[in-house]
Design a protein around this motif. Sequence first.
Motif, PDB file in Angstrom:
ATOM      1  N   SER A 103     -31.853 -20.712  20.114  1.00 53.93           N
ATOM      2  CA  SER A 103     -32.767 -20.793  18.967  1.00 53.93           C
ATOM      3  C   SER A 103     -32.646 -19.549  18.110  1.00 53.93           C
ATOM      4  CB  SER A 103     -34.214 -20.903  19.471  1.00 53.93           C
ATOM      5  OG  SER A 103     -34.544 -19.710  20.159  1.00 53.93           O
ATOM      6  N   GLY A 104     -33.329 -19.604  16.966  1.00 54.38           N
ATOM      7  CA  GLY A 104     -33.317 -18.459  16.055  1.00 54.38           C
ATOM      8  C   GLY A 104     -34.056 -17.266  16.628  1.00 54.38           C
ATOM      9  N   THR A 105     -35.205 -17.537  17.223  1.00 53.47           N
ATOM     10  CA  THR A 105     -36.002 -16.416  17.737  1.00 53.47           C
ATOM     11  C   THR A 105     -35.253 -15.692  18.848  1.00 53.47           C
ATOM     12  OG1 THR A 105     -38.266 -15.765  18.238  1.00 53.47           O
ATOM     13  CG2 THR A 105     -37.397 -17.600  19.527  1.00 53.47           C
ATOM     14  N   GLU A 106     -34.518 -16.432  19.668  1.00 53.76           N
ATOM     15  CA  GLU A 106     -33.752 -15.783  20.741  1.00 53.76           C
ATOM     16  C   GLU A 106     -32.596 -14.952  20.173  1.00 53.76           C
ATOM     17  OE1 GLU A 106     -32.911 -18.488  24.276  1.00 53.76           O
ATOM     18  OE2 GLU A 106     -33.860 -19.803  22.827  1.00 53.76           O
ATOM     19  N   ALA A 163     -41.690 -11.800   5.506  1.00 54.97           N
ATOM     20  CA  ALA A 163     -40.502 -12.151   6.311  1.00 54.97           C
ATOM     21  C   ALA A 163     -40.903 -13.047   7.471  1.00 54.97           C
ATOM     22  CB  ALA A 163     -39.860 -10.875   6.856  1.00 54.97           C
ATOM     23  N   PHE A 164     -39.941 -13.850   7.932  1.00 50.68           N
ATOM     24  CA  PHE A 164     -40.160 -14.662   9.134  1.00 50.68           C
ATOM     25  C   PHE A 164     -38.896 -14.611   9.984  1.00 50.68           C
ATOM     26  CE2 PHE A 164     -40.193 -18.512  11.711  1.00 50.68           C
ATOM     27  CZ  PHE A 164     -41.453 -18.448  12.263  1.00 50.68           C
ATOM     28  N   HIS A 165     -39.053 -14.187  11.240  1.00 50.25           N
ATOM     29  CA  HIS A 165     -37.878 -14.086  12.116  1.00 50.25           C
ATOM     30  C   HIS A 165     -38.085 -14.802  13.445  1.00 50.25           C
ATOM     31  CE1 HIS A 165     -36.061 -11.312   9.263  1.00 50.25           C
ATOM     32  NE2 HIS A 165     -37.180 -10.601   9.271  1.00 50.25           N
ATOM     33  N   GLY A 166     -39.238 -15.460  13.626  1.00 53.11           N
ATOM     34  CA  GLY A 166     -39.451 -16.208  14.860  1.00 53.11           C
ATOM     35  C   GLY A 166     -40.812 -15.930  15.461  1.00 53.11           C
ATOM     36  N   LEU A 175     -33.257  -8.476   7.177  1.00 56.72           N
ATOM     37  CA  LEU A 175     -33.429  -9.073   5.854  1.00 56.72           C
ATOM     38  C   LEU A 175     -33.039 -10.548   5.844  1.00 56.72           C
ATOM     39  CD1 LEU A 175     -34.069  -8.482   2.862  1.00 56.72           C
ATOM     40  CD2 LEU A 175     -31.688  -7.828   2.564  1.00 56.72           C
ATOM     41  N   GLU A 176     -33.918 -11.364   5.286  1.00 58.53           N
ATOM     42  CA  GLU A 176     -33.535 -12.731   4.902  1.00 58.53           C
ATOM     43  C   GLU A 176     -33.114 -12.617   3.436  1.00 58.53           C
ATOM     44  OE1 GLU A 176     -36.896 -15.731   6.087  1.00 58.53           O
ATOM     45  OE2 GLU A 176     -37.652 -13.693   6.206  1.00 58.53           O
ATOM     46  N   PHE A 177     -31.888 -12.946   3.130  1.00 58.11           N
ATOM     47  CA  PHE A 177     -31.441 -12.833   1.732  1.00 58.11           C
ATOM     48  C   PHE A 177     -32.164 -13.842   0.849  1.00 58.11           C
ATOM     49  CE2 PHE A 177     -28.520 -10.199   3.889  1.00 58.11           C
ATOM     50  CZ  PHE A 177     -28.157  -9.237   2.968  1.00 58.11           C
ATOM     51  N   ALA A 191     -28.733  -9.477   9.014  1.00 58.17           N
ATOM     52  CA  ALA A 191     -29.012 -10.605   8.111  1.00 58.17           C
ATOM     53  C   ALA A 191     -29.563 -11.753   8.945  1.00 58.17           C
ATOM     54  CB  ALA A 191     -27.726 -11.031   7.407  1.00 58.17           C
ATOM     55  N   ASP A 192     -30.779 -12.167   8.615  1.00 60.95           N
ATOM     56  CA  ASP A 192     -31.332 -13.351   9.285  1.00 60.95           C
ATOM     57  C   ASP A 192     -30.896 -14.571   8.486  1.00 60.95           C
ATOM     58  OD1 ASP A 192     -32.804 -15.514  10.177  1.00 60.95           O
ATOM     59  OD2 ASP A 192     -34.558 -14.308  10.662  1.00 60.95           O
ATOM     60  N   GLU A 193     -29.916 -15.274   9.036  1.00 58.88           N
ATOM     61  CA  GLU A 193     -29.348 -16.450   8.364  1.00 58.88           C
ATOM     62  C   GLU A 193     -29.738 -17.723   9.115  1.00 58.88           C
ATOM     63  OE1 GLU A 193     -27.437 -16.646   5.600  1.00 58.88           O
ATOM     64  OE2 GLU A 193     -26.990 -14.538   5.180  1.00 58.88           O
ATOM     65  N   VAL A 194     -30.856 -17.649   9.828  1.00 48.44           N
ATOM     66  CA  VAL A 194     -31.259 -18.804  10.644  1.00 48.44           C
ATOM     67  C   VAL A 194     -31.492 -20.031   9.756  1.00 48.44           C
ATOM     68  CG1 VAL A 194     -33.129 -19.698  12.116  1.00 48.44           C
ATOM     69  CG2 VAL A 194     -32.174 -17.426  12.544  1.00 48.44           C
ATOM     70  N   GLN A 195     -32.129 -19.829   8.618  1.00 45.04           N
ATOM     71  CA  GLN A 195     -32.397 -20.960   7.723  1.00 45.04           C
ATOM     72  C   GLN A 195     -31.313 -21.112   6.643  1.00 45.04           C
ATOM     73  OE1 GLN A 195     -36.255 -22.460   5.174  1.00 45.04           O
ATOM     74  NE2 GLN A 195     -36.612 -21.373   7.058  1.00 45.04           N
ATOM     75  N   THR A 196     -30.817 -19.979   6.162  1.00 46.16           N
ATOM     76  CA  THR A 196     -29.861 -20.004   5.045  1.00 46.16           C
ATOM     77  C   THR A 196     -28.419 -20.226   5.500  1.00 46.16           C
ATOM     78  OG1 THR A 196     -29.838 -17.603   5.303  1.00 46.16           O
ATOM     79  CG2 THR A 196     -31.156 -18.480   3.500  1.00 46.16           C
ATOM     80  N   ALA A 238     -28.960 -20.046  13.600  1.00 47.63           N
ATOM     81  CA  ALA A 238     -29.451 -21.099  14.521  1.00 47.63           C
ATOM     82  C   ALA A 238     -29.506 -22.398  13.711  1.00 47.63           C
ATOM     83  CB  ALA A 238     -30.811 -20.736  15.114  1.00 47.63           C
ATOM     84  N   LYS A 239     -30.603 -23.119  13.827  1.00 47.00           N
ATOM     85  CA  LYS A 239     -30.844 -24.369  13.095  1.00 47.00           C
ATOM     86  C   LYS A 239     -29.607 -25.256  12.975  1.00 47.00           C
ATOM     87  CE  LYS A 239     -34.935 -22.832  10.548  1.00 47.00           C
ATOM     88  NZ  LYS A 239     -36.017 -23.613  11.103  1.00 47.00           N
ATOM     89  N   ALA A 240     -28.892 -25.221  11.851  1.00 43.55           N
ATOM     90  CA  ALA A 240     -27.827 -26.195  11.586  1.00 43.55           C
ATOM     91  C   ALA A 240     -26.620 -26.064  12.506  1.00 43.55           C
ATOM     92  CB  ALA A 240     -27.369 -26.073  10.134  1.00 43.55           C
TER      93      ALA A 240
HETATM   94  N1  PLP Z   1     -35.575 -16.762  11.192  1.00 40.93           N
HETATM   95  C1  PLP Z   1     -35.784 -17.567  10.139  1.00 40.93           C
HETATM   96  C2  PLP Z   1     -35.387 -17.099   8.780  1.00 40.93           C
HETATM   97  C3  PLP Z   1     -36.368 -18.827  10.305  1.00 40.93           C
HETATM   98  O1  PLP Z   1     -36.569 -19.601   9.248  1.00 40.93           O
HETATM   99  C4  PLP Z   1     -36.733 -19.239  11.615  1.00 40.93           C
HETATM  100  C5  PLP Z   1     -37.366 -20.543  11.835  1.00 40.93           C
HETATM  101  O2  PLP Z   1     -37.808 -21.222  10.949  1.00 40.93           O
HETATM  102  C6  PLP Z   1     -36.488 -18.361  12.682  1.00 40.93           C
HETATM  103  C7  PLP Z   1     -35.904 -17.140  12.439  1.00 40.93           C
HETATM  104  C8  PLP Z   1     -36.850 -18.770  14.082  1.00 40.93           C
HETATM  105  O3  PLP Z   1     -36.006 -19.774  14.523  1.00 40.93           O
HETATM  106  P1  PLP Z   1     -36.415 -20.716  15.728  1.00 40.93           P
HETATM  107  O4  PLP Z   1     -37.553 -21.556  15.283  1.00 40.93           O
HETATM  108  O5  PLP Z   1     -35.167 -21.487  16.040  1.00 40.93           O
HETATM  109  O6  PLP Z   1     -36.796 -19.823  16.864  1.00 40.93           O
END
Ligand code: PLP
Length: 388
Positions: free
Chosen positions: A102-105, A130-133, A182-184, A215-220, A244-246
């Motif tokens: 997952s993204g948070t991991e 910001a959101f990182h998990g 940073l989320e771009f 770079a947090d590219e979990v969503q982007t 993560a995600k896609a």
């Molecule tokens: N980082 C970003 C930018 C996110 O958008 C998300 C989830 O929406 C996460 C991290 C966390 O990912 P996950 O829900 O897979 O743990």
Amino acid sequence: MKDIFENEKEYFLQTYKRTPINISYGKGVYLFTEDGKKYLDFFSGLAVNALGYGNEKVIHAIENQIKKYIHLSNYYVSTPQVELAKKLVQYSGLAKVFFTNSGTEAAEASLKLIRKICGPGKKIITFSNAFHGRTYGSLSLGGKEKYKNYFSPLLENIIQLEFNNVDQLEELIDSNIAAVYLEFIQGEGGVRGVSEDFVMKLKSKKKEFDFIIVADEVQTGIGRTGQPFAYNCFNIEPDLVIVAKAIGGGLPLGALITNEKYSTVFDFGDHGSTFGGNPVACAAGLVVIEEIFENGLLEQVARLGKYFMDQLKIIWESNPEKVVDIRGIGFMIGVEMKYPCSHIIEEFRKKEILVNCTSEKVIRILPPLISTKDEIDHFLTIFRSILN
Ligand code: PLP
């Protein structure tokens, strides 16, 4: 007999507000419900379903892998893992991969890496909204108080700066900074892109103080912006990238990708995950990467994303009293309204389109990357009719 929604209330911790539709199956960019409705899904399972639903190549790759083995453990190498790692390295321009679920991991893995190399004293910078998990480390990095309420104490030595505030970067980055997250383009934060000036300042500060850029590219990540990663839109090379995600084709998969410099920080046993890099998820992910990068999807997203934005801007021009801003890149678009937008999401749903509301007033549009001009045009027609 209770229906599925009543059962959900009875058996689940109530952490999610569920949309009241009972989905039977998906095909392409559409979701079909038990009561015979067909929804255009411009939410994509929160940016996960890049190839939409029921993609034959993804299904074939999953079936194929399941017949060989579903799980091995990370005591063994597996071909899908290695193949996917190779592609992630190739398209990110970085050096090495650690797989998570997952993204948070992936964020947690990056935090451990930073802590190992920089020690506990140095500080980490993150930004407002910001959101990182949601696990403790990644939650500590987040900039939205509503997610952090009730859960302190969180990690120490994290400084939150205002997103896009160049002066604060100038003032507060010094030799005591270990890393900047940073989320771009902030997703949860309301689809807000970083400014060129901000990135330039970050680059010049990095030259001076050599901190780690994550770079947090979990969503982007992986094509959503019409570029491999959002950072590619800004002419900067991060040291660490989390995705993560896609990348799992709908199965749980995440990764920390490091550049050469930080690729030897972890030794045997420093980090691990039982399920991280599941071979079936990696096999599915491989198809996603091939479709995006090798079968023309990336160019399609860039081209149609621009068309989508241009059309939305025309709608904005004729509705200045309702629409405040149109933001985003590629297939990650935010429409900021003058007022809370949950009732607009509801109107879209009545017209059989699924989108999401974030940061209270922002309609977040995350179409599957396979969406066509016709589907975008349909969305635009419905949006115009809702605004009228
Ligand atoms: N980082 C970003 C930018 C996110 O958008 C998300 C989830 O929406 C996460 C991290 C966390 O990912 P996950 O829900 O897979 O743990």
